[in-house]
Every structure is written in C-alpha cells, then in structure tokens.
Write an enzyme that holds these catalytic residues in place. Structure first.
Site, PDB file in Angstrom:
ATOM      1  N   ASN A  90      -7.810  -2.544  14.155  1.00 24.95           N
ATOM      2  CA  ASN A  90      -9.192  -2.755  13.707  1.00 24.95           C
ATOM      3  C   ASN A  90      -9.300  -3.907  12.715  1.00 24.95           C
ATOM      4  O   ASN A  90     -10.325  -4.081  12.059  1.00 24.95           O
ATOM      5  CB  ASN A  90      -9.762  -1.467  13.079  1.00 24.95           C
ATOM      6  CG  ASN A  90      -9.031  -1.062  11.799  1.00 24.95           C
ATOM      7  OD1 ASN A  90      -8.088  -1.716  11.371  1.00 24.95           O
ATOM      8  ND2 ASN A  90      -9.473   0.033  11.197  1.00 24.95           N
ATOM      9  N   HIS A  92      -7.407  -4.416   9.960  1.00 26.59           N
ATOM     10  CA  HIS A  92      -7.066  -4.220   8.544  1.00 26.59           C
ATOM     11  C   HIS A  92      -5.761  -4.932   8.188  1.00 26.59           C
ATOM     12  O   HIS A  92      -4.890  -5.118   9.030  1.00 26.59           O
ATOM     13  CB  HIS A  92      -7.019  -2.734   8.159  1.00 26.59           C
ATOM     14  CG  HIS A  92      -5.869  -1.938   8.677  1.00 26.59           C
ATOM     15  ND1 HIS A  92      -6.020  -0.740   9.340  1.00 26.59           N
ATOM     16  CD2 HIS A  92      -4.537  -2.125   8.622  1.00 26.59           C
ATOM     17  CE1 HIS A  92      -4.849  -0.240   9.657  1.00 26.59           C
ATOM     18  NE2 HIS A  92      -3.928  -1.059   9.243  1.00 26.59           N
ATOM     19  N   ASP A 115       0.823  -1.220   0.000  1.00 28.89           N
ATOM     20  CA  ASP A 115       0.000   0.000   0.000  1.00 28.89           C
ATOM     21  C   ASP A 115       0.847   1.256   0.000  1.00 28.89           C
ATOM     22  O   ASP A 115       2.073   1.211   0.125  1.00 28.89           O
ATOM     23  CB  ASP A 115      -0.960  -0.020   1.204  1.00 28.89           C
ATOM     24  CG  ASP A 115      -0.254  -0.410   2.507  1.00 28.89           C
ATOM     25  OD1 ASP A 115       0.991  -0.401   2.544  1.00 28.89           O
ATOM     26  OD2 ASP A 115      -0.944  -0.727   3.491  1.00 28.89           O
ATOM     27  N   GLU A 127      -9.528  -1.469   5.108  1.00 31.83           N
ATOM     28  CA  GLU A 127     -10.243  -1.138   6.336  1.00 31.83           C
ATOM     29  C   GLU A 127     -11.521  -1.983   6.453  1.00 31.83           C
ATOM     30  O   GLU A 127     -11.960  -2.581   5.475  1.00 31.83           O
ATOM     31  CB  GLU A 127     -10.607   0.356   6.328  1.00 31.83           C
ATOM     32  CG  GLU A 127      -9.404   1.305   6.265  1.00 31.83           C
ATOM     33  CD  GLU A 127      -8.640   1.415   7.584  1.00 31.83           C
ATOM     34  OE1 GLU A 127      -8.685   0.480   8.411  1.00 31.83           O
ATOM     35  OE2 GLU A 127      -7.980   2.450   7.778  1.00 31.83           O
TER      36      GLU A 127
HETATM   37  C1  GLP Z   1      -0.429   0.171   8.730  1.00 28.48           C
HETATM   38  C2  GLP Z   1      -0.149  -0.577   7.406  1.00 28.48           C
HETATM   39  C3  GLP Z   1      -0.383  -2.045   7.573  1.00 28.48           C
HETATM   40  C4  GLP Z   1       0.101  -2.471   8.936  1.00 28.48           C
HETATM   41  C5  GLP Z   1      -0.770  -1.891  10.011  1.00 28.48           C
HETATM   42  C6  GLP Z   1      -0.257  -2.094  11.428  1.00 28.48           C
HETATM   43  O1  GLP Z   1      -1.140   1.309   8.604  1.00 28.48           O
HETATM   44  N1  GLP Z   1      -0.812  -0.086   6.260  1.00 28.48           N
HETATM   45  O2  GLP Z   1       0.243  -2.765   6.522  1.00 28.48           O
HETATM   46  O3  GLP Z   1       0.064  -3.876   9.062  1.00 28.48           O
HETATM   47  O4  GLP Z   1      -1.111  -0.560   9.731  1.00 28.48           O
HETATM   48  O5  GLP Z   1       0.806  -1.253  11.726  1.00 28.48           O
HETATM   49  P1  GLP Z   1       1.826  -1.529  12.904  1.00 28.48           P
HETATM   50  O6  GLP Z   1       2.596  -2.747  12.503  1.00 28.48           O
HETATM   51  O7  GLP Z   1       2.715  -0.327  12.961  1.00 28.48           O
HETATM   52  O8  GLP Z   1       1.034  -1.748  14.127  1.00 28.48           O
END
Ligand code: GLP
Length: 262
Positions: free
Chosen positions: A136, A138, A67, A143
């Site tokens: 949440n 995702h 992404d 989302e």
């Molecule tokens: C981000 C990314 C995801 C990631 C998630 C969790 O926004 N787009 O690919 O897995 O949110 O982030 P973190 O690993 O910092 O908790």
C-alpha cells in the site's frame, strides 16, 4: 530519484549492499538505518559478504531501526528488536549496544518516541537508510495518509499490512499481528543522508509506480522519496513492470560514467 531496474532479487540485494557500504565507508560517524520485512534480507546477506571480504568494517557503526510493534513481549521472535538482532546485528558483527529500535513496550509511548528522535540526532543523523515498501506504499510503518512531515510516533496498522505480515506470526489470518506500532515519521526518514529503497515482485509494482511516478501524496507515503536529494530505488523487473518511464531509467543508468558507478 535514481531508479535502477535489475533482472532479479539477487542483483537488487547486491547493488543495494554496495551502495550502503559505500555510504558507510565515507561517513565520519557512520549510522545505518535498518529496515525489517523480507525485502532487505538479501541486503544484509550481501553486506555480510562485503564485511567478511574485509571491504567494510562495522566497528563503531551505529544503527537505528525504522519501526517496532507495540505490545509484543520483550524477546518475542517477531518483535523488530529481535528481527534486527537476528538478521542484521549478529550476522554483520555490529555492537548491540550501538543499535536501537523504538521501544514498543514503553509505558510512556510519547516520551519513548521523543527519546528516539533525540538519540538519532545525537548520533549525528542516519548516514544511509535502507527501506522496503509495503504493497500500500508504506515505508517504515507510515501508512497511507501519514503526514509528509511526521516524526517518530504511534500508528494504527492498516488491515492490509496486518494481513501481509501475518505470515510471520503463528496465525495466518492477521489476528495475532499487533494493531499498533511505533515508526519513524516520513519527516524523520527524509533527514537521512541517503535513502536506498528496494522492492522485488509483481505485488510491489503499483506501490513502486506511485512512489516514483505518482504525485507527491500521503496517499502513497513512499512518494515522499521524491523530496529527497539522494534517494535510490532499486527494483527487479517485476516490481518495475508498471513504470511508464522504465526505458528512460535504463538509459540513464547505462549512460553513467564509470566514476559514478558504485
Ligand atoms: C513491513 C515493514 C516495512 C517493510 C514493509 C514490506 O511491515 N514495517 O519496513 O518495508 O512492511 O515488507 P516486506 O519486505 O516483507 O514485503
């Protein structure tokens, strides 16, 4: 789905890296699915150790990020193009020309998304996709209520996601986090040959419970992993703390014959 519960984040990263390396090694056209966020950072560090030990070559390995934010100037340190370059491409010695991130600065977003899907297909598909998970539920930036069949497209970020990611930006209140993103869809992610999702910490426990044991539902997008034949979820004790069948997962892993261990 294989669920592996380990004592701490370091053990999670080490096993995830060994799993990813094993998948890349046996692929004819290895393609690494890259994730951002804090969760996979330990994997990249451990993978680097495997590469430096001469146990994996990244020569010719292609990469596709999950992404990207929309609207950040090219080169912004928190754009995922930069994060992927800094945290994975450079340390792993990957060829930057073989690594792609969705183009969040494209004038024609729809064309950029279609082009991204085409590029993945032309590379022969993703061999192994690294995934983190949002609080949440995702994955990528899919989302809650994302279609389980979705492809790469533009999405609006949930307020909770912008708040969670504010720590990476100058202002801590989420105001400077972009409102939109491009993300591979759940349908795109499900086409990878293998999925390796990691989560660490109590704040991920509910999302992990829903993903692994909840009903298949776009309300918790990571539950889409239940549709994949080769999905591995590697979590620390805290992230596993709400799993009802934790003992069963432990027994399953302990009972594995040696030849199945990575
Ligand atoms: C981000 C990314 C995801 C990631 C998630 C969790 O926004 N787009 O690919 O897995 O949110 O982030 P973190 O690993 O910092 O908790």
């Amino acid at each position: 789905m294989e669920v592996v519960i380990l004592p701490d984040a370091e053990a999670v990263a080490a096993l995830a890296a060994r799993t990813v390396a094993a998948e890349l090694r046996r692929a004819e056209r290895p393609v690494l699915g890259l994730a951002t966020g804090s969760s996979p950072l330990g994997i990249y560090a451990a993978l680097r150790g495997i590469v430096e030990a001469g146990e994996l070559s990244m020569d010719g390995v292609r990469g596709f990020a999950l992404d990207e934010y929309v609207g950040l100037p090219v080169g912004h340190p928190e754009s995922y193009a930069e994060v992927v370059r800094r945290e994975a491409v450079v340390p792993l010695g990957m060829d930057p020309a073989l690594v792609r991130v969705p183009d969040g600065a494209a004038e024609d977003i729809e064309a950029a998304c279609a082009d991204y899907e085409r590029a993945i297909a032309e590379a022969g598909g993703v061999t192994v996709q690294i995934l983190g998970i949002g609080g949440n539920g995702h994955i990528g930036f899919n989302e809650p209520t994302s279609s389980l069949a979705s492809r790469t497209r533009i999405k609006t970020l949930a307020a909770a996601t912008r708040q969670a990611n504010a720590r990476f930006f100058a202002e801590a209140d989420g105001a400077s986090v972009p409102t939109h993103c491009l993300t591979q869809g759940l349908g795109t992610i499900l086409e990878a040959g293998a999925l390796v999702l990691v989560a660490q910490g109590e704040h991920k426990a509910e999302a992990i419970r829903q993903a692994v044991e909840g009903p298949l539902s776009s309300r918790w997008p990571a539950s889409a992993l239940q549709l994949h034949r080769r999905a591995t979820v590697i979590v620390d004790e805290e992230a596993a703390s709400r799993l009802e069948l934790a003992d069963y997962y432990r027994d399953t892993v302990a009972a594995k014959p040696d030849w199945q261990r990575v």
